[in-house]
Write an enzyme that holds these catalytic residues in place. Sequence first.
Site, mmCIF file in Angstrom:
data_model
loop_
_atom_site.group_PDB
_atom_site.id
_atom_site.type_symbol
_atom_site.label_atom_id
_atom_site.label_comp_id
_atom_site.label_asym_id
_atom_site.label_seq_id
_atom_site.Cartn_x
_atom_site.Cartn_y
_atom_site.Cartn_z
ATOM 1 N N ARG A 199 -11.375 5.524 20.407
ATOM 2 C CA ARG A 199 -10.483 5.981 21.476
ATOM 3 C C ARG A 199 -9.740 7.243 21.045
ATOM 4 O O ARG A 199 -9.603 8.188 21.786
ATOM 5 C CB ARG A 199 -9.474 4.861 21.783
ATOM 6 C CG ARG A 199 -8.503 5.158 22.877
ATOM 7 C CD ARG A 199 -7.700 3.928 23.226
ATOM 8 N NE ARG A 199 -7.469 3.089 22.027
ATOM 9 C CZ ARG A 199 -7.106 1.823 22.073
ATOM 10 N NH1 ARG A 199 -6.941 1.225 23.230
ATOM 11 N NH2 ARG A 199 -6.896 1.137 20.967
ATOM 12 N N LYS A 231 -12.620 -19.797 23.173
ATOM 13 C CA LYS A 231 -13.714 -20.080 22.230
ATOM 14 C C LYS A 231 -14.382 -21.417 22.578
ATOM 15 O O LYS A 231 -15.607 -21.530 22.587
ATOM 16 C CB LYS A 231 -13.170 -20.120 20.794
ATOM 17 C CG LYS A 231 -12.700 -18.755 20.307
ATOM 18 C CD LYS A 231 -11.932 -18.907 19.013
ATOM 19 C CE LYS A 231 -11.445 -17.569 18.503
ATOM 20 N NZ LYS A 231 -10.433 -17.708 17.443
HETATM 21 P P1 NAP Z 1 -9.189 -3.300 16.735
HETATM 22 O O1 NAP Z 1 -8.958 -3.362 15.275
HETATM 23 O O2 NAP Z 1 -8.043 -3.092 17.651
HETATM 24 O O3 NAP Z 1 -10.246 -2.114 16.981
HETATM 25 C C1 NAP Z 1 -10.629 -1.684 18.240
HETATM 26 C C2 NAP Z 1 -11.511 -0.452 18.105
HETATM 27 O O4 NAP Z 1 -12.039 -0.116 19.378
HETATM 28 C C3 NAP Z 1 -10.764 0.783 17.587
HETATM 29 O O5 NAP Z 1 -11.589 1.540 16.739
HETATM 30 C C4 NAP Z 1 -10.466 1.558 18.872
HETATM 31 O O6 NAP Z 1 -10.426 2.975 18.697
HETATM 32 C C5 NAP Z 1 -11.682 1.227 19.712
HETATM 33 N N1 NAP Z 1 -11.357 1.269 21.131
HETATM 34 C C6 NAP Z 1 -10.481 0.492 21.800
HETATM 35 N N2 NAP Z 1 -10.434 0.863 23.102
HETATM 36 C C7 NAP Z 1 -11.296 1.900 23.234
HETATM 37 C C8 NAP Z 1 -11.683 2.718 24.330
HETATM 38 N N3 NAP Z 1 -11.160 2.551 25.552
HETATM 39 N N4 NAP Z 1 -12.599 3.673 24.103
HETATM 40 C C9 NAP Z 1 -13.135 3.859 22.874
HETATM 41 N N5 NAP Z 1 -12.806 3.123 21.792
HETATM 42 C C10 NAP Z 1 -11.885 2.153 21.982
HETATM 43 O O7 NAP Z 1 -9.954 -4.594 17.250
HETATM 44 P P2 NAP Z 1 -10.715 -5.700 16.363
HETATM 45 O O8 NAP Z 1 -9.730 -6.607 15.722
HETATM 46 O O9 NAP Z 1 -11.739 -5.034 15.527
HETATM 47 O O10 NAP Z 1 -11.405 -6.581 17.522
HETATM 48 C C11 NAP Z 1 -12.535 -6.087 18.213
HETATM 49 C C12 NAP Z 1 -13.167 -7.214 19.018
HETATM 50 O O11 NAP Z 1 -13.601 -8.244 18.140
HETATM 51 C C13 NAP Z 1 -12.215 -7.904 20.008
HETATM 52 O O12 NAP Z 1 -12.931 -8.265 21.155
HETATM 53 C C14 NAP Z 1 -11.779 -9.155 19.259
HETATM 54 O O13 NAP Z 1 -11.419 -10.229 20.122
HETATM 55 C C15 NAP Z 1 -13.038 -9.495 18.511
HETATM 56 N N6 NAP Z 1 -12.819 -10.293 17.305
HETATM 57 C C16 NAP Z 1 -11.937 -9.859 16.371
HETATM 58 C C17 NAP Z 1 -11.757 -10.599 15.220
HETATM 59 C C18 NAP Z 1 -10.814 -10.128 14.126
HETATM 60 O O14 NAP Z 1 -10.712 -10.800 13.111
HETATM 61 N N7 NAP Z 1 -10.129 -9.015 14.302
HETATM 62 C C19 NAP Z 1 -12.470 -11.802 15.044
HETATM 63 C C20 NAP Z 1 -13.392 -12.190 16.013
HETATM 64 C C21 NAP Z 1 -13.555 -11.426 17.148
HETATM 65 P P3 NAP Z 1 -9.294 3.683 17.788
HETATM 66 O O15 NAP Z 1 -9.689 3.356 16.371
HETATM 67 O O16 NAP Z 1 -9.424 5.119 18.094
HETATM 68 O O17 NAP Z 1 -8.004 3.069 18.208
#
Ligand code: NAP
Length: 439
Positions: free
Chosen positions: A45, A205
Amino acid sequence: MKEIGIALLGLGNVGLGTYRILADHARDIERRLGAKVRVRHILVRDGGRSRPEDVPASLITRDIGTILNDPEVSIVVEVMGGLAPAKEYLERSIASGRNVVTANKALLNAHGEQLFSQALSRGVDLHFEGAVCGGIPIIRTLREALASDRVSSIHGIVNGTTNFILSAMADEGATYEDALAQAQKLGFAEADPTMDVGGMDAAQKLCLLASLAFAARVSPEQVHVEGITSLRPVDITLGREAGYVLKLLATARRLSEGLDVRVHPAFIPQASPLADVRGAFNAVLLQSAALGASLFSGLGAGSLPTGSAVVSDIIDICRNLLAGVSGRLPMLCSPYLQDVSLIPSTQRRGPYYLRFSVSDEPGVLGRIATVLGEKGVSLASVIQRPSRPEDPHATIVVFSHSAREQDVQSAVKWIDGLASTRSPTQVIRIEEGPGVLRS
Ligand code: NAP
């Protein structure tokens, strides 16, 4: 060697874990696959943010068009989260014939059926191992390994945040508020923990697991969900004295009247394998006709555990591409899913823990016992604690025999209206059936 091009949508926790596993395990993956997996683009983003040194800047883009217009991209991996624009990007990817991976349980619960139908009619794969319990291969187990079996129940600890909080309350006697603050400090809870502590994350989940296990449409809105915010250390202590451990339990059972699907705090016997699941760990205990009890446990979140689930999906899809058999697994849509009736939580039958906070005066226990008896709730045991300087009210705890939830709730409503009752009664279900035990 053949090369398969992929694009990541997102480079946050999961995106970076996915990228690093693909890079660090590249040799192993090539050997297992007989092909190379190449990350061709990473969508983010914020184009101005500095990125880890091991991620080449040339891969970063803010334009989904760059990805969709690249004919070398065969797999699009959505690890950005949220509903919009993730849904649109996945739809456009599928429409253009790309196979897709997502770790986004919220998106799958809100729009999964539409996305799965689209993937089915386009003949592409939609894989989602990372969406439930992070690195634990539970989706693959239900979708593939147990396709031969008939699952009768799922009992899971599927939210690491709440399990961390309850473990801290049990082990250190911490209050809910202190345990939550500790979880936030250590990165186990979000700044806004509502989805976790309110039980909705676990419900999302569980619905995906129940849909797969029972080939049924189950959505979180239909499910009885209670969180952990009203639990007190005294509940944990009193439960422990009676041989129980308190967990946020996600339950889905196949009964003759329909499906029983619930998320709420529950006391489980100390002998249950789920009782040993501590801290940020997750576990799912399945009961199935042929295999019997099977337990799956591990880290349910985090960059590398979830990244490993996402990469396993990428490898599976690559294998399908190489064999020319994409779209071979059942999708969570018609004709694989059917409507089923869910049993209302008021119909639950089982034992209960009831903690009454009452004025310290004669006759109160008698009144409570009378109301419970009139409603058909019989007492298995009773604990009485007099008022103390730090708590001006007396505590009465009742462990009931098996009772119908509707009767318990109606008795509690009546008792909470008595002048001697000082605060709303704590009601905790006790789950001690074979579903939570090893055999
Ligand atoms: P995160 O750390 O917030 O990362 C989100 C990423 O997506 C960032 O790189 C962000 O860009 C990018 N992004 C968000 N909105 C965007 C947009 N509109 N256009 C382009 N890029 C965009 O999220 P996360 O924790 O990795 O989680 C990601 C997914 O995995 C979610 O659905 C979550 O429920 C799932 N999940 C997460 C975990 C966990 O442990 N975190 C476990 C299981 C499942 P920027 O870097 O530029 O901000």
